[in-house]
Enzyme design. Structure first.
Site, short mmCIF file in Angstrom:
data_model
loop_
_atom_site.label_atom_id
_atom_site.label_comp_id
_atom_site.label_asym_id
_atom_site.label_seq_id
_atom_site.Cartn_x
_atom_site.Cartn_y
_atom_site.Cartn_z
N GLU A 41 0.54 5.67 15.66
CA GLU A 41 1.11 4.32 15.64
C GLU A 41 0.64 3.56 14.40
O GLU A 41 1.43 2.85 13.76
CB GLU A 41 0.72 3.55 16.90
N GLU A 61 2.65 9.46 24.97
CA GLU A 61 3.29 8.66 26.01
C GLU A 61 4.73 9.07 26.24
O GLU A 61 5.27 8.89 27.35
CB GLU A 61 3.26 7.17 25.63
#
Length: 75
Positions: A41, A61
């Site tokens: 990220e 995720e």
């Protein structure tokens, strides 16, 4: 991490990634190894990403069909 700490942690991580994405200078991520979850990220918040041919990247995720935590609202 205790469940009462999660919200604060995610908020701080999101703020850090947003600050990185909004820097007034170009940012470069060099990925040499493994970049998973928050590490990826952070790299995605950079303007340029350079990765070794052996680099491994992933947002774990997505396997759970949920939105990665810290970058929600980044784009």
């Amino acid at each position: 991490m205790h469940s009462s700490e999660v919200s604060s942690f995610v908020s701080k991580a999101r703020a850090t990634i947003n600050e990185m994405a909004n820097l007034p200078v170009p940012t470069i991520a060099a990925i040499d190894g493994t970049a998973l979850g928050g590490g990826l990220e952070l790299a995605l918040a950079c303007d340029i990403r350079v990765a070794a041919s052996s680099a491994k990247m992933g947002l774990v995720e997505t396997k759970l069909a949920i939105i990665p935590g810290a970058d929600y609202g980044m784009f």
